[in-house]
Design an enzyme around this catalytic site. Structure first.
Site: not given
Length: 307
Positions: A101, A255, A187-188, A99, A232
Site C-alpha cells: 500500500d 513508505d 505487507s501489513g 511494501d 517484515k
C-alpha cells in the site's frame, strides 16, 4: 587518516545547472572528491528521468551528515539525491522486497474498504497516524479492522480489480524478473489484494494479513500472525536465508513507519515517497522518481533495461 568512499546518485526530470552547482557545493562542504562519473539515464532518450552517478572519496566521511544534507537539497531542487555508503560490487541478482500500500499501489486499501463501508474518515485518520509512527501498528490495525465488520465480500473483488499501480512499478518488476531477482510483497495489508497484485505483476511470493470472511461478510478480524514491522524484517531475512542470499544482496522498498525495520535490515533500504520521519531514518530515499528509480540506485544503466 582513513579514506572513505560513497556513491551519490541524482535522479531528476532534468539535470540542471542549478542541481550541478548545488552538488558541487555539497561535495566541497564535506571535502569529497569525484573519482568517477557516469550518466545512467538520459531523459531525452529514456523517456523517464535524468540520472547521474558519482563515486566520491574523502577523509573520515560523516555519511549520516552527508545524507541529511542531501535530503535537504532533494527537497529544494525537485530531485532525488541519494547517498550510499558502501560501494557496490558487480551487480548480481538477489532479493527485492516491497511494501504494497502506497508503494506498489497508490492507495491504502484498508482506507478504501473503510470508505466503502461508511467509516472512511475515522479509519484514514488512524492509518495516517500509524504510518507516521505515532501509534502501535498491531493495536491500530486491530482498531481499524474492527470497523470493517459486516462489509460485503463483493466490495473486495471490486476494489481489487481497480488497484491503481504506482508509477514505475510495472517497469521495475519486469526488469527485476528479467535480470534474475526474486521479488516479494511483505505487507501489513491483505493477502486478498496482494494475490491480485502478484498475478498482475508476476511477483514471486507474498506475505500479508489474512482477512477472516464468513458467510460473504468481513468479520473485522484477521488471522495471526499480523504482519507488522518486526514480522517484515524477519520475513526478509528468512527468505534471503532460504534462497542462499546474504543480507547485502537484499533490497527493501517501503513508505511507512511499519517498514523501517525491514529497510534497516536490508542491504539497501529505500524509503519511497515516504513520510518525513521515514525519509529521515532510512538510508536511501526517493520521492521524485517513480519506482523504476530503484533500478538506477542498484547501478543499472538505461541500456540494461527494457521499457
Amino acid at each position: 587518516m582513513a579514506r572513505g568512499e560513497v556513491i551519490l546518485t541524482v535522479l531528476a526530470p532534468r539535470f540542471t545547472a542549478d542541481i550541478q552547482s548545488q552538488i558541487e557545493a555539497l561535495r566541497s562542504q564535506f571535502g569529497l572528491e569525484e573519482i568517477a562519473f557516469q550518466q545512467l539515464s538520459n531523459a531525452s532518450s529514456s523517456g523517464d528521468m535524468d540520472c547521474i552517478e558519482q563515486r566520491l572519496v574523502g577523509d573520515e566521511i560523516d555519511v549520516d551528515a552527508v545524507r541529511k544534507a542531501a535530503l535537504v537539497l532533494s527537497d529544494t531542487l525537485n530531485a532525488d539525491i541519494v547517498v550510499q555508503e558502501r560501494l557496490r560490487g558487480p551487480v548480481s541478482p538477489g532479493l527485492v522486497c516491497f511494501d504494497m500500500d502506497s508503494t506498489l499501489i497508490k492507495t491504502e486499501v484498508i482506507d478504501e474498504l473503510a470508505r466503502r463501508h461508511g467509516v472512511g474518515d475515522v479509519v484514514a485518520e488512524v492509518t495516517e497516524r500509524a504510518m507516521r509512527g505515532e501509534l502501535d501498528f498491531k493495536a491500530s490495525f486491530r482498531e481499524r479492522m474492527s470497523k470493517l465488520a459486516g462489509l460485503d465480500e463483493a466490495v473486495l473483488s471490486d476494489i481489487a480489480a481497480q488497484l491503481p499501480l504506482m508509477e514505475g512499478s510495472e517497469r521495475l518488476i519486469t526488469n527485476l524478473k528479467r535480470l534474475g531477482y526474486r521479488t516479494a510483497i511483505l505487507s501489513g495489508g491483505f493477502t486478498y489484494f496482494a494475490r491480485h497484485l502478484q498475478e498482475m505483476l508476476g511477483i514471486d511470493e507474498i506475505h500479508a494479513n489474512e482477512l477472516v470472511i464468513e458467510k460473504g461478510k468481513v468479520t473485522g478480524e484477521v488471522r495471526e500472525p499480523i504482519v507488522d514491522a518486526e514480522r517484515k524484517a524477519e520475513l526478509l531475512e528468512a527468505i534471503a536465508l532460504r534462497e542462499g542470499l546474504t543480507l547485502e544482496q537484499t533490497i527493501a522498498v517501503g513508505d511507512g513507519a511499519n517498514d523501517l525495520k525491514m529497510l534497516a535490515k536490508a542491504g539497501m533500504g529505500v524509503a519511497f515517497r515516504a513520510k518525513p520521519m521515514v525519509r529521515a531514518q532510512a538510508r536511501q530515499s526517493i520521492s521524485i522518481a517513480g519506482l523504476e528509480g530503484v533500478l538506477y540506485l542498484m547501478g543499472y544503466h538505461q541500456n540494461d533495461l527494457t521499457s
